[in-house]
Each structure stands twice: as C-alpha cells, then as structure tokens.
Scaffold this active site. Structure first.
Site, PDB file in Angstrom:
ATOM      1  N   SER A 153     -15.275  36.309  73.848  1.00 51.71           N
ATOM      2  CA  SER A 153     -14.600  36.691  72.607  1.00 51.71           C
ATOM      3  C   SER A 153     -13.123  36.339  72.594  1.00 51.71           C
ATOM      4  O   SER A 153     -12.485  36.397  71.546  1.00 51.71           O
ATOM      5  CB  SER A 153     -14.766  38.194  72.343  1.00 51.71           C
ATOM      6  OG  SER A 153     -13.960  38.953  73.213  1.00 51.71           O
ATOM      7  N   LYS A 191      -8.986  42.909  74.353  1.00 59.84           N
ATOM      8  CA  LYS A 191      -8.793  42.471  72.971  1.00 59.84           C
ATOM      9  C   LYS A 191      -7.310  42.449  72.618  1.00 59.84           C
ATOM     10  O   LYS A 191      -6.477  43.042  73.298  1.00 59.84           O
ATOM     11  CB  LYS A 191      -9.519  43.406  71.998  1.00 59.84           C
ATOM     12  CG  LYS A 191     -11.038  43.355  72.076  1.00 59.84           C
ATOM     13  CD  LYS A 191     -11.585  42.043  71.578  1.00 59.84           C
ATOM     14  CE  LYS A 191     -13.109  42.036  71.607  1.00 59.84           C
ATOM     15  NZ  LYS A 191     -13.641  41.999  72.983  1.00 59.84           N
TER      16      LYS A 191
END
Length: 232
Positions: A153, A191
């Site tokens: 990701s 993230k």
C-alpha cells in the site's frame, strides 16, 4: 553525453535523495525542471535509462535505481561502479536515504519489533524478534526500532514489500508524516497521517487502497518513519 535537461534531472534526483532521502514525485521533477507536462519527465527518464545512469525496477510503478553520475561529477568512480541502489518513486518515503541492510556491523544496533502492514492491517506489534545494525547517520535523537514491511500500500512512497523501516518512537505526528498507527489497540499499519476535520485519515500511497477515516480515539501514533533498509 547528457543533454542539459537530462543532466539536471539526474542531479536533482540524486541530490534530493542524498540530502533528505525523499525521492521527488513526477510533479516535483516537472516543476524543478520547469517542464509543461510529466510526459517530458518520462522521456528524460527513458533517455537516462538508455544511457546507463538509471534502471527501472521490474514490476514497480515508476521505480528507478540510480546507478551512477556523470564522470565529471564523480572523480575516482569508475563509470561502471554503482551506488547502493536507491528506489526513486513518486511520493515521500523515509526522511533519510535508503540503504542496504547488509551494512557493516559498525552501525548502531536497534531492535526489530516484528512486522508492519503496508496494506490490510495486521495484529499489533508485540515483541522484539532480533536486532539489526543501522548506519548512525540514519538516526537522530530519541529511541528507534525497526519493522519488516508486508504489503504494497505504500509503494508510491518508495516503501516496498520486504523492506525494513526505521521508526523513531513518538506518540504524535505532523500532517503528511508516515507513521506506525495502532488502530483500536489491535491493528498496526504503516500509513501517511493526515487530519480531516475532527477525524484522522490514514492514507495509503497506492491508488488500489482507500484512506481510512477514523475518530482520534481509535488511532494511536506509535512512531514516525525516519529511514528504510533494503536487501538487494
């Protein structure tokens, strides 16, 4: 022989990585070279690859290895001698240059605290698995630990599956920082941290993943990314 724009782009990429470890995005490269569109950057990158200054990594979107600088800028280096390969992608990875995790033992030993998901969150980090040696200039003040990355990701931030990320222990972050976030005290994920009104957004660097928007009481920052190691 490089054209002026090819020369400027190669130096721009190299200097950004050397000074901050933050590889420029295609938009940043376009603006730095005062080009009208990103297609010009793609052509310059192709030309640099054909001349042996960079190499595209297979199956990685916009990922490049910087192989060498022009001889006139690197006296004492053979034209065939490579730098430690460094991934160049759109986005913002570590705040220090990437390095091989085969670095010699003269570095600083820090604990590896398990795996971190760059994708669907996995169970929370719980214990030290082993230690690794990290170049001293990758670390600043404070306590540090390392995590092994699993998932894709964050690939557009230059963080790939199998990388080892270096984290400075912290319980707060600035907007745009890449953080280790603990969600609901159960899931740990890597993230980019943002604020969206009263909520927190945990953003991926891969268009295949949507940002997670969560209330502040469900998210705890566990540390901020300061570097990464990659085995070649």
């Amino acid at each position: 022989m490089l054209t002026r724009k090819q020369h400027e782009l190669l130096l721009y990429i190299h200097e950004r990585l050397k000074e901050s470890g933050i590889p420029p995005s295609f938009d940043e490269m376009k603006d730095a070279l005062d080009l009208a569109s990103k297609s010009g950057i793609h052509r310059l990158i192709t030309a640099l690859e054909e001349r042996g200054f960079i190499r595209r990594l297979p199956n990685r979107a916009r990922a490049l290895e910087v192989l060498r600088l022009p001889d006139s800028l690197s006296p004492g280096l053979s034209p065939q001698k490579k730098f430690t390969p460094t991934v160049v992608e759109g986005g913002a990875p570590a705040k220090r240059p990437a390095a091989s995790n085969d670095d010699d033992a003269s570095g600083v030993s820090i604990p590896v605290m398990g795996r971190i998901a760059a994708g669907v969150p996995i169970e929370a980090i719980q214990h030290q698995t082993h230690s690794i040696s990290v170049p001293p200039d990758m670390l600043g003040a404070g306590e540090h630990y390392a995590l092994e990355v699993r998932g894709d990701s964050m690939i557009e931030a230059g963080i790939l599956d199998g990388d080892t990320v270096i984290i400075r222990n912290a319980n707060s972050a600035n907007p745009g920082d890449i953080v280790v976030a603990l969600v609901d005290d159960q899931e740990a994920t890597l993230k980019r941290y943002r604020r969206r009104g009263a909520s927190i957004a945990l953003e991926a660097a891969n268009p295949a993943y949507e940002a997670r928007i969560l209330p502040p009481d469900r998210v705890r920052v566990q540390g901020r990314l300061v570097g990464l190691l990659r085995r070649y």
